[in-house]
Design a protein around this motif. Structure first.
Motif, short mmCIF file in Angstrom:
data_model
loop_
_atom_site.label_atom_id
_atom_site.label_comp_id
_atom_site.label_asym_id
_atom_site.label_seq_id
_atom_site.Cartn_x
_atom_site.Cartn_y
_atom_site.Cartn_z
N GLU A 54 39.34 52.28 50.23
CA GLU A 54 38.99 50.86 50.39
C GLU A 54 39.13 50.12 49.07
OE1 GLU A 54 35.12 50.65 52.06
OE2 GLU A 54 35.72 51.45 54.01
N GLY A 55 39.36 48.82 49.21
CA GLY A 55 39.49 47.96 48.03
C GLY A 55 39.52 46.50 48.43
N GLN A 56 39.85 45.66 47.47
CA GLN A 56 39.85 44.22 47.72
C GLN A 56 41.03 43.59 47.01
OE1 GLN A 56 36.40 42.11 46.34
NE2 GLN A 56 36.90 40.23 47.43
N ILE A 57 41.68 42.67 47.73
CA ILE A 57 42.75 41.85 47.16
C ILE A 57 42.30 40.39 47.19
CG2 ILE A 57 45.12 41.04 47.41
CD1 ILE A 57 45.85 43.70 48.62
N VAL A 58 42.38 39.73 46.07
CA VAL A 58 42.02 38.31 45.97
C VAL A 58 43.30 37.53 45.65
CG1 VAL A 58 40.66 36.58 44.76
CG2 VAL A 58 39.70 38.85 45.16
N ILE A 59 43.58 36.56 46.53
CA ILE A 59 44.77 35.72 46.34
C ILE A 59 44.28 34.30 46.08
CG2 ILE A 59 46.93 34.91 47.31
CD1 ILE A 59 46.93 37.36 49.11
N ARG A 60 44.67 33.77 44.91
CA ARG A 60 44.19 32.46 44.47
C ARG A 60 45.40 31.55 44.20
NH1 ARG A 60 44.01 31.13 39.34
NH2 ARG A 60 44.07 33.34 38.71
N THR A 61 45.35 30.33 44.72
CA THR A 61 46.39 29.34 44.43
C THR A 61 45.74 28.12 43.80
OG1 THR A 61 46.25 28.27 46.60
CG2 THR A 61 47.78 30.13 46.38
N SER A 62 46.48 27.44 42.90
CA SER A 62 45.95 26.25 42.23
C SER A 62 47.11 25.42 41.71
CB SER A 62 45.03 26.66 41.07
OG SER A 62 45.72 27.48 40.15
N LEU A 63 46.80 24.17 41.39
CA LEU A 63 47.78 23.22 40.83
C LEU A 63 47.38 22.95 39.39
CD1 LEU A 63 50.20 21.30 41.16
CD2 LEU A 63 48.59 19.55 41.93
N ILE A 64 48.26 23.27 38.45
CA ILE A 64 48.00 23.07 37.02
C ILE A 64 49.11 22.20 36.45
CG2 ILE A 64 47.69 24.19 34.78
CD1 ILE A 64 46.80 26.69 36.25
N ASP A 65 48.72 20.95 36.12
CA ASP A 65 49.70 19.97 35.62
C ASP A 65 50.84 19.82 36.64
OD1 ASP A 65 48.16 19.63 33.39
OD2 ASP A 65 49.19 21.16 32.23
N ASP A 66 52.08 20.12 36.22
CA ASP A 66 53.24 19.99 37.10
C ASP A 66 53.69 21.34 37.65
OD1 ASP A 66 53.29 17.27 36.71
OD2 ASP A 66 54.63 17.40 34.98
N GLU A 67 52.78 22.32 37.68
CA GLU A 67 53.13 23.64 38.15
C GLU A 67 52.10 24.14 39.16
OE1 GLU A 67 55.48 25.76 34.47
OE2 GLU A 67 53.30 25.87 34.47
N VAL A 68 52.56 24.95 40.10
CA VAL A 68 51.64 25.61 41.04
C VAL A 68 51.49 27.07 40.59
CG1 VAL A 68 52.13 24.14 43.01
CG2 VAL A 68 53.57 26.12 42.59
N VAL A 98 50.06 30.99 41.55
CA VAL A 98 49.62 31.96 42.57
C VAL A 98 49.22 33.23 41.82
CG1 VAL A 98 50.25 33.28 44.61
CG2 VAL A 98 51.21 30.99 44.27
N ALA A 99 47.94 33.64 41.99
CA ALA A 99 47.43 34.83 41.33
C ALA A 99 47.02 35.85 42.39
CB ALA A 99 46.25 34.49 40.43
N ILE A 100 47.55 37.06 42.30
CA ILE A 100 47.26 38.14 43.26
C ILE A 100 46.63 39.29 42.46
CG2 ILE A 100 48.23 39.76 44.92
CD1 ILE A 100 50.52 37.79 45.35
N SER A 101 45.35 39.58 42.72
CA SER A 101 44.64 40.62 41.98
C SER A 101 44.13 41.67 42.95
CB SER A 101 43.48 40.02 41.19
OG SER A 101 42.54 39.42 42.05
N ASP A 102 44.01 42.91 42.44
CA ASP A 102 43.50 44.01 43.25
C ASP A 102 42.48 44.79 42.44
OD1 ASP A 102 44.76 46.33 41.79
OD2 ASP A 102 46.57 45.20 42.30
N THR A 103 41.80 45.68 43.14
CA THR A 103 40.79 46.53 42.49
C THR A 103 41.31 47.95 42.39
OG1 THR A 103 39.74 46.90 44.63
CG2 THR A 103 38.90 45.09 43.29
N GLY A 104 42.61 48.10 42.16
CA GLY A 104 43.23 49.41 42.11
C GLY A 104 43.01 50.12 40.79
N SER A 105 43.89 51.08 40.51
CA SER A 105 43.72 51.95 39.35
C SER A 105 44.10 51.28 38.03
CB SER A 105 44.56 53.21 39.52
OG SER A 105 45.94 52.85 39.70
#
Length: 587
Positions: free
Chosen positions: A483-497, A499-506
């Motif tokens: 078992e584990g967790q994946i967190v997917i975060r999106t945001s707008l920073i200035d003129d760029e979008v 996308v951050a994909i993080s996991d709780t792996g090794s």
């Protein structure tokens, strides 16, 4: 081959000779330029010499004029001070021109600097004394004016007019005081003392105290005039000790000696230039003869080189054809490798998708079978309870079919042929599509947390970005044992979008992070991964004008952070070389 080697050595020898000849020409021209500069600099020095002599003459004339005005200052008390001020201004201007003017003598030689310093010192002393002299002269003119007014007033007194001796003494006193103010002599001083005693003795002949007070005021003014005149005489003597004329003479003599030395040096340079020019012409004549013979040898060498070039071109053509064939073979092998990886990855993905479709399809088919058998088993009208049961079964069937439709639509969106087209695309929808496709890899053991911000649509190739998200999510799932967790975060920073994909792996160490985007790099055992997935991800993001970076720590998980410009990358529409390969689990 031996002939080609000899020709090559001859060519190298000619190259060295040319280099030496070029250096010799540069050196010769440098020497000529130096001699010309030294020779042609003489007229400029001559022009400055004339200006400097004029400045020295002006300084000598200004010094003589100032001395003359100082000597004549007491002869004309009304205008003498003004003339002295004008002479001092001309003297100061001439001094500044010599010391700090455009044609200054400063810095020409040590002796001239020493003479110039001595002149500046004596001139400064003279100007300092002149200030005191001008103040005393102004005071003398003031005393003389007061004496003249007081004397005229006393001559108009009735008692003075009645006493012939007193009147004569007063007139004699005024004459002698005037003469003393103009030029002090011992005889004038004795005469003034006698006249002052006689006038004081006749003071009782005056009628009133005011008349006697006016007489004493006149005598006091005469005494002050004598004192100021004596001080001016002493200052005049001091002026004679300030030898500005001598300092100017020494300065002129030192400068003329310096200029004569320059003229002698310039003459020697002119003679050297003439001799050098003759020698250089002779050298150039010899070089011209040798060059003519060298050109003949060079022509022969060029002919040999042309023959060698023809043979070399043939060899190069053969080698080029061989390299082109090797490159074509390498491209074909690379394409086969990518195609095999693509087929293996698609097989893995299809297996998961088939499982996702079979589940809702199974209970939908079961429900339809139940309804069909129930309708065949009875000929009677259905009661309300049977209708309700059928309605529930059909609702479950409809829900299952909708799940299948959504999954099929996600597959369609993911695999649509638009990899070379730039379209407006919502990254949040792309992430959702990738999650639906790899749901079989995630459910029951991986918790997915979405933190989506409201994003503008960006210009991109949607299928390529879907491929990026699917690869990164699959890698994150495979990096976690259990078992584990994946967190997917999106945001707008200035003129760029972002996308951050993080996991709780090794997680990964720093060395692995430095190589993960390199082709064929993988940490998996042989047969479990090819190392192409993240390199393809990196190239897709780079083609879109974006950036991707990784942050990871052993035992704490990994995070991939993607940034893409909102306006997209115009060059992305022209790129068609990125393969549509879904490489799963390649980190």
């Amino acid at each position: 081959m031996l002939r080609l080697s000899v020709s090559r050595r001859n060519s190298q020898g000619f190259a060295v000779q040319r280099l030496l000849a070029l250096l010799a020409v540069v050196l010769a021209l440098t020497v000529i330029a130096f001699l010309l500069w030294k020779t042609l600099g003489n007229p400029l020095e001559t022009g400055l010499h004339i200006i400097r002599l004029e400045q020295l003459d002006a300084a000598e004339n200004a010094d003589a004029e100032l001395n003359q005005q100082i000597a004549r200052g007491r002869l004309s008390l009304d205008s003498g001070l003004q003339r002295i001020e004008l002479a001092r201004d001309r003297f100061s201007a001439a001094k500044e021109a010599i010391s700090r003017g455009q044609a200054s003598l400063q810095g020409l030689s040590l002796q001239i600097d020493s003479d110039l310093t001595q002149y500046d010192k004596t001139a400064a002393d003279k100007l300092s004394q002149l200030n005191e002299y001008s103040a005393k002269l102004a005071r003398l003119a003031q005393h003389f004016s007061i004496m003249r007014v007081a004397g005229i007033s006393m001559l108009n007194v009735p008692a003075v007019n009645r006493s012939e001796s007193l009147r004569e003494n007063l007139m004699a006193l005024l004459r002698e005081a005037t003469a003393y103010a103009i030029q002090s002599t011992p005889s004038n001083a004795y005469t003034l003392d006698d006249l002052a005693r006689n006038i004081r003795a006749a003071e009782d002949q005056l009628d009133s105290d005011s008349e006697r007070g006016a007489l004493r005021h006149l005598l006091s003014t005469v005494d002050e005039l004598r004192s100021t005149a004596d001080q001016l005489q002493a200052l005049t003597v001091q002026f004679d000790t300030i030898a500005t004329g001598t300092a100017l003479y020494n300065l002129r003599a030192g400068y003329e000696k310096h200029f004569n030395n320059l003229q002698a040096t310039a003459k020697s340079y002119r003679q050297t230039l003439a001799v050098y020019a003759v020698a250089l012409l002779l050298a150039f004549g010899v070089i011209a003869v040798r060059l003519r013979s060298s050109f003949s040898a060079l022509d022969r060498l060029n002919s040999e080189l042309q023959d060698a070039n023809v043979n070399l071109e043939k060899i190069v053509d053969k080698r080029t054809q061989a390299l082109s064939k090797a490159l074509d073979d390498l491209k074909m092998q690379q394409g086969q490798l990518i195609q095999s990886e693509k087929m293996a990855s698609l097989g893995q993905m299809v297996a998961g998708v088939a499982h996702e479709i079979n589940t809702p399809l199974g209970y939908a088919s079961s429900n339809v079978e139940i309804v069909r058998e129930s309708l065949q088993a009875t000929d009677e009208e259905l009661d309300a309870e049977s209708i309700a049961e059928f309605d529930m079964l059909l609702a479950d069937t409809e829900f299952g079919l909708k799940q299948i439709a959504e999954l099929v639509m996600s597959l369609k969106d993911f695999s649509r042929v638009d990899r070379s087209q730039s379209q407006l695309f919502d990254l949040n929808e792309g992430v959702d599509t990738a999650l639906k496709i790899c749901n079989s890899e995630l459910k029951d053991r991986v918790k997915v947390t979405r933190a989506f911000a409201e994003l503008p649509q960006i210009s991109c190739a949607p299928s390529q970005l879907n491929q990026v998200f699917l690869n990164l999510i699959t890698n994150a799932a495979q990096a976690m044992d259990g078992e584990g967790q994946i967190v997917i975060r999106t945001s707008l920073i200035d003129d760029e979008v972002e996308v951050a994909i993080s996991d709780t792996g090794s997680g990964m160490d720093e060395e692995t992070q430095a190589h993960i985007f390199e082709p064929f790099f993988t940490t998996k055992p042989i047969g479990k991964g090819t190392g192409l997935g993240l390199s393809i991800v990196f190239r897709i993001i780079e083609d879109h004008g974006g950036s991707i970076r990784v942050e990871s720590e052993i035992g704490k998980g990994t995070e991939f952070i993607i940034r893409l410009p909102v306006g997209g990358n115009s060059s992305n529409a022209d790129r068609q070389s990125t393969p549509d390969v879904v490489v799963l689990g390649d980190a």
